[in-house]
Design a protein around this motif. Structure first.
Motif, PDB file in Angstrom:
ATOM      1  N   ASN A  24      -7.129 -30.142   6.894  1.00  0.00           N
ATOM      2  CA  ASN A  24      -6.382 -29.176   6.114  1.00  0.00           C
ATOM      3  C   ASN A  24      -5.544 -28.227   6.957  1.00  0.00           C
ATOM      4  N   ILE A  25      -5.925 -27.998   8.186  1.00  0.00           N
ATOM      5  CA  ILE A  25      -5.185 -27.048   9.011  1.00  0.00           C
ATOM      6  C   ILE A  25      -3.789 -27.575   9.346  1.00  0.00           C
ATOM      7  N   ASP A  26      -3.649 -28.896   9.510  1.00  0.00           N
ATOM      8  CA  ASP A  26      -2.332 -29.468   9.763  1.00  0.00           C
ATOM      9  C   ASP A  26      -1.429 -29.327   8.543  1.00  0.00           C
ATOM     10  N   ILE A  27      -2.009 -29.428   7.362  1.00  0.00           N
ATOM     11  CA  ILE A  27      -1.235 -29.251   6.132  1.00  0.00           C
ATOM     12  C   ILE A  27      -0.792 -27.793   6.006  1.00  0.00           C
ATOM     13  N   GLU A  28      -1.701 -26.870   6.284  1.00  0.00           N
ATOM     14  CA  GLU A  28      -1.403 -25.448   6.095  1.00  0.00           C
ATOM     15  C   GLU A  28      -0.434 -24.891   7.131  1.00  0.00           C
ATOM     16  N   PHE A  29      -0.599 -25.279   8.411  1.00  0.00           N
ATOM     17  CA  PHE A  29       0.182 -24.660   9.480  1.00  0.00           C
ATOM     18  C   PHE A  29       1.172 -25.605  10.166  1.00  0.00           C
ATOM     19  N   GLY A  30       1.163 -26.881   9.808  1.00  0.00           N
ATOM     20  CA  GLY A  30       2.101 -27.831  10.390  1.00  0.00           C
ATOM     21  C   GLY A  30       1.408 -28.883  11.224  1.00  0.00           C
ATOM     22  N   ALA A  31       2.069 -30.036  11.339  1.00  0.00           N
ATOM     23  CA  ALA A  31       1.513 -31.174  12.071  1.00  0.00           C
ATOM     24  C   ALA A  31       1.164 -30.784  13.499  1.00  0.00           C
ATOM     25  N   GLY A  32       0.010 -31.248  13.966  1.00  0.00           N
ATOM     26  CA  GLY A  32      -0.430 -30.990  15.333  1.00  0.00           C
ATOM     27  C   GLY A  32      -1.214 -29.708  15.527  1.00  0.00           C
ATOM     28  N   THR A  33      -1.302 -28.884  14.482  1.00  0.00           N
ATOM     29  CA  THR A  33      -2.009 -27.605  14.623  1.00  0.00           C
ATOM     30  C   THR A  33      -3.483 -27.812  14.956  1.00  0.00           C
ATOM     31  N   SER A  34      -4.097 -28.829  14.391  1.00  0.00           N
ATOM     32  CA  SER A  34      -5.528 -29.046  14.662  1.00  0.00           C
ATOM     33  C   SER A  34      -5.771 -29.338  16.138  1.00  0.00           C
ATOM     34  N   ASP A  35      -4.791 -29.936  16.810  1.00  0.00           N
ATOM     35  CA  ASP A  35      -4.938 -30.198  18.247  1.00  0.00           C
ATOM     36  C   ASP A  35      -4.815 -28.924  19.078  1.00  0.00           C
ATOM     37  N   GLU A  36      -4.183 -27.903  18.525  1.00  0.00           N
ATOM     38  CA  GLU A  36      -3.945 -26.645  19.241  1.00  0.00           C
ATOM     39  C   GLU A  36      -4.969 -25.570  18.883  1.00  0.00           C
ATOM     40  N   THR A  37      -5.928 -25.913  18.026  1.00  0.00           N
ATOM     41  CA  THR A  37      -6.882 -24.933  17.524  1.00  0.00           C
ATOM     42  C   THR A  37      -8.248 -25.136  18.168  1.00  0.00           C
ATOM     43  N   THR A  38      -8.788 -24.062  18.702  1.00  0.00           N
ATOM     44  CA  THR A  38     -10.116 -24.101  19.300  1.00  0.00           C
ATOM     45  C   THR A  38     -11.113 -23.528  18.305  1.00  0.00           C
ATOM     46  N   CYS A  39     -12.162 -24.252  18.061  1.00  0.00           N
ATOM     47  CA  CYS A  39     -13.185 -23.807  17.117  1.00  0.00           C
ATOM     48  C   CYS A  39     -14.517 -23.669  17.830  1.00  0.00           C
ATOM     49  N   ILE A  40     -15.331 -22.764  17.329  1.00  0.00           N
ATOM     50  CA  ILE A  40     -16.693 -22.706  17.821  1.00  0.00           C
ATOM     51  C   ILE A  40     -17.437 -23.908  17.266  1.00  0.00           C
ATOM     52  N   THR A  41     -18.528 -24.235  17.866  1.00  0.00           N
ATOM     53  CA  THR A  41     -19.328 -25.335  17.355  1.00  0.00           C
ATOM     54  C   THR A  41     -20.420 -24.779  16.450  1.00  0.00           C
ATOM     55  N   LYS A  42     -20.885 -25.617  15.553  1.00  0.00           N
ATOM     56  CA  LYS A  42     -21.987 -25.184  14.688  1.00  0.00           C
ATOM     57  C   LYS A  42     -23.202 -24.936  15.561  1.00  0.00           C
ATOM     58  N   ARG A  43     -23.779 -23.785  15.404  1.00  0.00           N
ATOM     59  CA  ARG A  43     -24.954 -23.450  16.192  1.00  0.00           C
ATOM     60  C   ARG A  43     -25.887 -22.590  15.363  1.00  0.00           C
ATOM     61  N   THR A  44     -27.032 -22.320  15.905  1.00  0.00           N
ATOM     62  CA  THR A  44     -28.021 -21.504  15.205  1.00  0.00           C
ATOM     63  C   THR A  44     -28.258 -20.228  16.007  1.00  0.00           C
ATOM     64  N   GLU A  45     -28.981 -19.341  15.421  1.00  0.00           N
ATOM     65  CA  GLU A  45     -29.386 -18.091  16.066  1.00  0.00           C
ATOM     66  C   GLU A  45     -28.213 -17.207  16.474  1.00  0.00           C
ATOM     67  N   ILE A  46     -27.193 -17.133  15.614  1.00  0.00           N
ATOM     68  CA  ILE A  46     -26.088 -16.200  15.815  1.00  0.00           C
ATOM     69  C   ILE A  46     -26.546 -14.839  15.321  1.00  0.00           C
ATOM     70  N   ARG A  47     -26.326 -13.812  16.127  1.00  0.00           N
ATOM     71  CA  ARG A  47     -26.739 -12.455  15.758  1.00  0.00           C
ATOM     72  C   ARG A  47     -25.566 -11.513  16.004  1.00  0.00           C
ATOM     73  N   ASP A  48     -24.923 -11.088  14.916  1.00  0.00           N
ATOM     74  CA  ASP A  48     -23.783 -10.176  14.972  1.00  0.00           C
ATOM     75  C   ASP A  48     -24.147  -8.858  14.303  1.00  0.00           C
ATOM     76  N   VAL A  49     -23.659  -7.766  14.887  1.00  0.00           N
ATOM     77  CA  VAL A  49     -23.806  -6.453  14.270  1.00  0.00           C
ATOM     78  C   VAL A  49     -22.446  -5.761  14.338  1.00  0.00           C
ATOM     79  N   LEU A  50     -21.980  -5.284  13.189  1.00  0.00           N
ATOM     80  CA  LEU A  50     -20.693  -4.601  13.108  1.00  0.00           C
ATOM     81  C   LEU A  50     -20.883  -3.095  13.172  1.00  0.00           C
ATOM     82  N   ASN A  51     -20.005  -2.451  13.908  1.00  0.00           N
ATOM     83  CA  ASN A  51     -19.978  -0.996  14.045  1.00  0.00           C
ATOM     84  C   ASN A  51     -19.031  -0.450  12.974  1.00  0.00           C
TER      85      ASN A  51
END
Length: 167
Positions: free
Chosen positions: A7-34
């Motif tokens: 879907n990202i290539d459709i939304e932002f243009g052809a080749g966008t998925s190749d230029e996009t860095t994503c985190i990998t699915k993982r567990t034990e993420i702990r975020d706290v917002l200020n």
């Protein structure tokens, strides 16, 4: 994930998925917002920090397949000007009212706070901020927890390995 890449290539243009860095699915993420500012999102009219929290959780879930409570623990610590967004409508109205002009609009971020609490986010109010503003426990949206000091709590989370995010 495949859904994201197709879907990202459709939304932002052809080749966008190749230029996009994503985190990998993982567990034990702990975020706290200020949550320390009174900045409002210009589109929604709610706290920008709370808006960011909602967007982060949605992004974790829809893009990466990471679920709050299972793979993601998410907390918010409110202090200073951000504390006002954890107030009930009545307590918030007292902040905005003057002797000649009563305010009846209520807390613009109340519904978002309630949504985040329902999703399993722990939201903490700084008692130093409460003390300085003469707020009581009854002034807080039900479900909001309290900590003696917001800054010390953020430091404690950081020392225990949580990612402290200040938008």
């Amino acid at each position: 994930p495949a859904f994201f890449q197709s879907n990202i290539d459709i939304e932002f243009g052809a080749g966008t998925s190749d230029e996009t860095t994503c985190i990998t699915k993982r567990t034990e993420i702990r975020d706290v917002l200020n949550l320390s500012t009174s900045v409002l999102n210009p589109k929604s009219g709610i706290s920008q920090t709370l808006n960011n929290a909602d967007l982060m959780i949605a992004n974790y879930s829809s893009v990466y397949g990471i679920d709050i409570g299972k793979d993601l623990k998410f907390n918010i610590v409110a202090h200073f000007q951000g504390g006002q967004f954890l107030l009930t409508d009545d307590a918030y109205n007292k902040l905005k009212s003057t002797p000649t002009v009563p305010y009846t609009g209520g807390n613009p971020s109340r519904a978002m706070v309630e949504k985040l609490l329902q999703e399993g986010v722990h939201i903490y109010m700084c008692q130093n901020t409460m003390r300085g503003n003469k707020w009581l426990t009854s002034d807080l949206i039900p479900g909001v927890e309290q900590v003696p000091g917001g800054m010390v709590t953020l430091a404690d989370f950081a020392e225990r390995g949580w990612a402290v995010i200040t938008p």
